[in-house]
Design an enzyme around this catalytic site. Structure first.
Site, PDB file in Angstrom:
ATOM      1  CE  LYS A  14     -11.157   4.133  17.521  1.00  0.00           C
ATOM      2  NZ  LYS A  14     -10.230   3.139  17.270  1.00  0.00           N
ATOM      3  NE  ARG A  89     -11.562   2.181  23.053  1.00  0.00           N
ATOM      4  CZ  ARG A  89     -10.452   2.852  22.355  1.00  0.00           C
ATOM      5  NH1 ARG A  89      -9.504   1.805  22.062  1.00  0.00           N
ATOM      6  NH2 ARG A  89     -10.491   4.097  22.107  1.00  0.00           N
ATOM      7  NE  ARG A 128      -1.445   6.685  16.247  1.00  0.00           N
ATOM      8  CZ  ARG A 128      -2.697   6.361  16.469  1.00  0.00           C
ATOM      9  NH1 ARG A 128      -3.760   7.014  16.205  1.00  0.00           N
ATOM     10  NH2 ARG A 128      -2.725   5.271  17.391  1.00  0.00           N
ATOM     11  NE  ARG A 145      -3.257   0.917  20.614  1.00  0.00           N
ATOM     12  CZ  ARG A 145      -2.744   1.760  19.718  1.00  0.00           C
ATOM     13  NH1 ARG A 145      -1.304   1.824  19.762  1.00  0.00           N
ATOM     14  NH2 ARG A 145      -3.343   2.655  18.899  1.00  0.00           N
TER      15      ARG A 145
HETATM   16  P1  ADP Z   1      -6.752   3.225  19.844  1.00  0.00           P
HETATM   17  O1  ADP Z   1      -6.601   3.673  18.321  1.00  0.00           O
HETATM   18  O2  ADP Z   1      -5.712   2.221  20.042  1.00  0.00           O
HETATM   19  O3  ADP Z   1      -8.154   2.847  19.726  1.00  0.00           O
HETATM   20  P2  ADP Z   1      -7.437   5.535  21.485  1.00  0.00           P
HETATM   21  O4  ADP Z   1      -6.795   6.777  21.459  1.00  0.00           O
HETATM   22  O5  ADP Z   1      -8.728   5.416  21.287  1.00  0.00           O
HETATM   23  O6  ADP Z   1      -6.467   4.559  20.491  1.00  0.00           O
HETATM   24  O7  ADP Z   1      -7.185   4.912  22.915  1.00  0.00           O
HETATM   25  C1  ADP Z   1      -5.775   4.746  23.429  1.00  0.00           C
HETATM   26  C2  ADP Z   1      -5.783   3.826  24.869  1.00  0.00           C
HETATM   27  O8  ADP Z   1      -6.569   4.582  25.733  1.00  0.00           O
HETATM   28  C3  ADP Z   1      -6.279   2.519  24.828  1.00  0.00           C
HETATM   29  O9  ADP Z   1      -5.476   1.739  24.144  1.00  0.00           O
HETATM   30  C4  ADP Z   1      -6.803   2.358  26.211  1.00  0.00           C
HETATM   31  O10 ADP Z   1      -5.555   2.219  26.930  1.00  0.00           O
HETATM   32  C5  ADP Z   1      -7.289   3.824  26.404  1.00  0.00           C
HETATM   33  N1  ADP Z   1      -8.880   3.783  26.204  1.00  0.00           N
HETATM   34  C6  ADP Z   1      -9.405   4.397  25.327  1.00  0.00           C
HETATM   35  N2  ADP Z   1     -10.576   4.414  25.405  1.00  0.00           N
HETATM   36  C7  ADP Z   1     -11.078   3.459  26.319  1.00  0.00           C
HETATM   37  C8  ADP Z   1     -12.084   2.708  26.827  1.00  0.00           C
HETATM   38  N3  ADP Z   1     -13.398   2.928  26.200  1.00  0.00           N
HETATM   39  N4  ADP Z   1     -11.795   1.876  27.643  1.00  0.00           N
HETATM   40  C9  ADP Z   1     -10.770   1.497  28.386  1.00  0.00           C
HETATM   41  N5  ADP Z   1      -9.789   2.223  27.812  1.00  0.00           N
HETATM   42  C10 ADP Z   1      -9.714   3.109  26.730  1.00  0.00           C
END
Ligand code: ADP
Length: 192
Positions: A14, A89, A128, A145
């Site tokens: 993403k 999410r 990563r 996750r």
């Molecule tokens: P991933 O590839 O795991 O989706 P991200 O960088 O998008 O990685 O997100 C990392 C962490 O940030 C998530 O595991 C969560 O803890 C937090 N996070 C990101 N976006 C959201 C969201 N929309 N709602 C709640 N927590 C979030």
């Protein structure tokens, strides 16, 4: 004017595609994960609160996340649209985004679902973990996750599909090839 969402499991690519699409369409790519990580790094109050959730692979609570996005979308750089990477999410976040859009009398153009097979995703995240040293890229946390994504986020996709907004794109392949697939799918959708 493009308002886009990018949804997909951890490791689907993403973030990579979000920055490509940001260039193609001249809109900001807004990653809630990146914003949280920046806050953790700078030890802001938001970062200190978010860290405990992120380190476990849990979602940061909706009230914090919603407020963050609401504020961010008010930034003047969003006048020509935006791409949200990793938000919404949860069902509560879907509702909040709908409220924000309604208040500004605007609507989403498309929701891009980036798919990736589980083996590939695990492989990418393991790589990563070595390259970037992200604290949530350990095997147990990755598994958590993914489980939370399947449980809370994957079911939301059908809501957007029902509204005719969904574009499904295979995230496997070269980076530029995946970007082209997305751009073509968006063009095809705009013409339909
Ligand atoms: P991933 O590839 O795991 O989706 P991200 O960088 O998008 O990685 O997100 C990392 C962490 O940030 C998530 O595991 C969560 O803890 C937090 N996070 C990101 N976006 C959201 C969201 N929309 N709602 C709640 N927590 C979030």
């Amino acid at each position: 004017m493009m308002k886009l969402l990018l949804i997909g499991p951890p490791g689907a690519g993403k973030g990579t595609q979000a920055s490509k699409l940001s260039e193609v369409f001249g809109i900001p790519a807004i990653s809630t994960g990146d914003i949280f990580r920046a806050n953790v790094k700078n030890e802001t109050p938001l970062g200190l609160e978010a860290k405990s959730y992120m380190d476990r692979g849990a979602y940061v609570p909706d009230d914090l996340t919603n407020k963050l996005v609401r504020d961010r979308l008010q930034n003047p750089d969003c006048v020509n649209g935006f791409l949200l990477d990793g938000y919404p999410r949860t069902a509560d976040q879907v509702n909040e985004l709908a409220d924000i859009l309604r208040e500004t009398d605007s609507a989403l153009d498309a929701v891009i679902q980036l798919t990736a097979d589980t083996d590939e995703v695990v492989r990418r995240l393991a790589k990563r973990a070595i390259d970037q040293g992200r604290s949530d890229d350990t095997e147990d946390v990755i598994r958590n996750r993914m489980a939370i994504y399947e449980d809370q986020t994957a079911p939301l996709i059908s809501l957007y599909a029902a509204r005719g907004l969904l574009i499904m794109v295979d995230g496997l392949g070269e980076i530029d090839e995946v970007t082209s697939r997305i751009v073509e799918a968006l063009n095809a959708k705009n013409q339909s």
